[in-house]
Design a protein around this motif. Structure first.
Motif, short mmCIF file in Angstrom:
data_model
loop_
_atom_site.label_atom_id
_atom_site.label_comp_id
_atom_site.label_asym_id
_atom_site.label_seq_id
_atom_site.Cartn_x
_atom_site.Cartn_y
_atom_site.Cartn_z
N LEU A 17 40.57 40.57 42.49
CA LEU A 17 40.37 39.51 41.50
C LEU A 17 41.69 38.97 40.96
O LEU A 17 41.71 37.97 40.24
CB LEU A 17 39.52 40.08 40.36
CG LEU A 17 38.63 39.14 39.55
CD1 LEU A 17 37.58 38.52 40.43
CD2 LEU A 17 37.97 39.87 38.40
N VAL A 20 42.40 35.24 40.85
CA VAL A 20 41.56 34.52 39.88
C VAL A 20 42.03 34.83 38.47
O VAL A 20 42.16 33.93 37.63
CB VAL A 20 40.07 34.91 40.05
CG1 VAL A 20 39.22 34.18 39.04
CG2 VAL A 20 39.60 34.61 41.46
N VAL A 227 38.13 28.06 42.45
CA VAL A 227 37.02 28.59 43.25
C VAL A 227 37.60 28.95 44.61
O VAL A 227 37.91 28.08 45.41
CB VAL A 227 35.89 27.54 43.41
CG1 VAL A 227 34.73 28.13 44.19
CG2 VAL A 227 35.43 27.04 42.06
N SER A 231 34.01 33.85 47.69
CA SER A 231 33.64 34.05 46.29
C SER A 231 33.92 35.49 45.90
O SER A 231 33.45 36.41 46.56
CB SER A 231 32.17 33.75 46.09
OG SER A 231 31.85 32.56 46.75
N LEU A 233 33.24 38.28 43.50
CA LEU A 233 32.43 38.80 42.40
C LEU A 233 32.77 40.27 42.20
O LEU A 233 33.25 40.94 43.11
CB LEU A 233 30.94 38.67 42.70
CG LEU A 233 30.40 37.27 42.99
CD1 LEU A 233 28.88 37.30 42.98
CD2 LEU A 233 30.89 36.24 42.00
N ASN A 241 29.60 38.05 35.54
CA ASN A 241 30.36 37.35 36.56
C ASN A 241 30.56 35.88 36.23
O ASN A 241 31.60 35.31 36.56
CB ASN A 241 29.69 37.51 37.93
CG ASN A 241 30.19 38.74 38.66
OD1 ASN A 241 31.31 38.76 39.14
ND2 ASN A 241 29.38 39.78 38.70
N ARG A 290 26.39 33.59 45.97
CA ARG A 290 27.69 33.99 45.43
C ARG A 290 28.55 32.77 45.16
O ARG A 290 29.23 32.69 44.14
CB ARG A 290 28.41 34.93 46.41
CG ARG A 290 27.89 36.34 46.39
CD ARG A 290 28.90 37.30 46.99
NE ARG A 290 29.07 37.07 48.42
CZ ARG A 290 28.47 37.80 49.36
NH1 ARG A 290 27.68 38.78 49.03
NH2 ARG A 290 28.67 37.55 50.64
N GLN A 291 28.51 31.82 46.09
CA GLN A 291 29.30 30.61 45.90
C GLN A 291 28.87 29.86 44.66
O GLN A 291 29.70 29.34 43.92
CB GLN A 291 29.16 29.69 47.12
CG GLN A 291 30.04 30.12 48.26
CD GLN A 291 29.93 29.17 49.44
OE1 GLN A 291 29.74 27.98 49.26
NE2 GLN A 291 30.04 29.71 50.63
N SER A 294 30.22 31.49 41.68
CA SER A 294 31.64 31.13 41.58
C SER A 294 31.80 29.75 40.93
O SER A 294 32.70 29.53 40.13
CB SER A 294 32.24 31.06 42.99
OG SER A 294 33.14 32.08 43.18
N ARG A 297 31.10 29.99 37.29
CA ARG A 297 32.24 30.60 36.61
C ARG A 297 33.31 29.55 36.32
O ARG A 297 33.95 29.57 35.26
CB ARG A 297 32.82 31.71 37.49
CG ARG A 297 34.00 32.41 36.86
CD ARG A 297 34.68 33.33 37.86
NE ARG A 297 33.91 34.54 38.11
CZ ARG A 297 34.15 35.37 39.14
NH1 ARG A 297 35.11 35.09 40.00
NH2 ARG A 297 33.43 36.45 39.30
#
Ligand SMILES: Nc1ncnc2c1ncn2[C@@H]1O[C@H](COP(=O)(O)OP(=O)(O)OP(=O)(O)O)[C@@H](O)[C@H]1O
Ligand SMILES: [Mg+2]
Length: 384
Positions: A17, A20, A227, A231, A233, A241, A290-291, A294, A297
């Motif tokens: 992570l 990000v 992004v 993705s 998570l 998330n 998942r995308q 993302s 988020r």
């Protein structure tokens, strides 16, 4: 044991992570979150060290005594004529072998202890100052989202080849610019310049007319959402998330974002809804889901600038449509850099930049570039 395993899983996720975390200027939050767990592990490690030290010293003494006893015993046997005097050495070396084997098992323990130590250094990596020096640089309170690449050259340290060679590019505030080009053309490199992970070697990257190398990147990144291509998570709930790094998100805001990211149906279909655990790396969800998480988020940050590396993995047409809608909601009114693979994304972009030979080879709208019948036209011919 269990704590250690959990922590190592958490640390792995945390390391993944890191891009990000840093792109969103959340280093402090992440370290604070992690340190509780780290302290627990550190305490465990300390206890282990103590036991091991005790075990080591007592063990050594025991082994020595053991050998002396053995020596005395074989000596006694030799005096009694049961064995020959020369055999004493033989037996002694047997005993020594046994002792060595046992003690080599004991020496495994420090390795475990070292593992725990390395956990501690993760926090240091995140906060390390030599990567970036934001001290005393201009803080950005507001970001409009105008970008200028002026004659930017860039190459990676371990690679002589110039990835970017006098790149010029202007992006207006609120515009979506699609970066297309062959694999290895330098699209992701450009995104990393926008985030500030890469620094131009010569030439300038300007944001709102300010040189990106002269601003406090952490203040700029508060207005940025990333992004990534895959993705990322972490194990936790869907809610965790989505709200990653955003505290005090109101339920209303959250619902709005879920709707915009096309997640309403998914969440409604889950018995636990938003509080469903996604599993390690979000493994219990499909790639498309998942995308969209993302994207949610990114949406919740309400950013001014979006950096998006579109996933290359093929999705079925329904999933693709859901993502496309979510993307349109995300990019509206925000400056967006998107490495585009899907035709639908490319068509929806305001401008397309074809990256080749380290520069912007073609630039224009979809219609313009198709009419030009140049590189973009050819790229499209190959793909379809
Ligand atoms: N960390 C790195 N260190 C050294 N060279 C790198 C690094 N990252 C990328 N490169 C090189 O820089 C060039 C551009 O890479 P980049 O990742 O920007 O390509 P890309 O256009 O995003 O490709 P793709 O479409 O496959 O993602 C490539 O030749 C690659 O080998
Ligand atoms: Mg790439």
């Amino acid at each position: 044991r269990k704590e250690m395993e959990e922590t190592s899983a958490r640390v792995m996720e945390m390391v993944e992570l890191v891009p990000v975390t840093r792109a969103h200027a959340l280093e402090d939050e992440e370290v604070a979150k992690m340190s509780g767990q780290l302290f627990a592990v550190a305490e465990k490690g300390y206890k282990l060290d103590l036991i091991q030290a005790l075990f080591g010293s007592v063990g050594w003494a025991v082994f020595q005594i053991f050998q002396v006893i053995c020596l005395a015993f074989t000596g006694y046997l030799a005096i009694g004529g049961k064995i020959q005097a020369g055999d004493i050495t033989l037996y002694q070396s047997y005993f020594a072998t046994v002792v060595n084997q046992v003690s080599s098992i004991v020496t495994l323990l420090p390795t475990i202890a070292k593992g725990i130590e390395s956990v501690n250094s993760i926090g240091e990596v995140l906060l390390s100052e030599d990567i970036e020096d934001n001290e005393g640089k201009e803080k950005l309170e507001q970001v409009t989202g105008t970008f200028d690449f002026e004659d930017v050259c860039f190459h990676y340290k371990n690679n002589e080849h110039n990835v970017l060679n006098h790149l010029n590019l202007h992006v207006k505030s609120g515009e979506t610019i699609a970066l297309v080009g062959e694999s290895g053309a330098g699209k992701s490199t450009i995104l990393n310049l926008v985030i500030g992970f890469n620094q131009a070697e010569s030439g300038k990257v300007l944001i709102d007319g300010k040189d990106i190398s002269k601003i406090d990147l952490r203040t700029y990144r508060k207005h940025l959402a990333v992004v990534p291509q895959t993705s990322i998570l972490f194990s936790g709930t869907i809610r965790d998330n989505i709200t990653y790094g955003c505290e005090n998100v109101s339920e209303e805001e959250l619902q709005k974002v879920i709707k915009a990211a096309n997640l309403s149906n998914l969440i409604a279909s889950l018995p636990k809804g938003l509080d469903t655990m996604v599993g390690e790396h979000g493994g219990k969800l499909s790639g498309g889901q998942r995308q969209r998480i993302s994207i949610a988020r990114a949406l919740i940050r309400n950013p001014k600038v979006i950096v998006l590396d579109e996933a290359t993995s093929a999705l079925d047409s329904i999933s693709e449509k859901l993502i496309q809608q979510a993307l349109n909601n995300l990019t509206e009114g925000r400056t967006t850099f998107i490495v585009a693979h899907r035709l639908s994304t490319i068509r929806d972009a305001d401008r397309i930049a074809v990256i080749a030979d380290g520069r912007c080879a073609e630039y224009g709208t979809y219609e313009e570039l198709m009419a030009l019948q140049g590189e973009f036209y050819q790229l499209k011919q190959i793909q379809s």
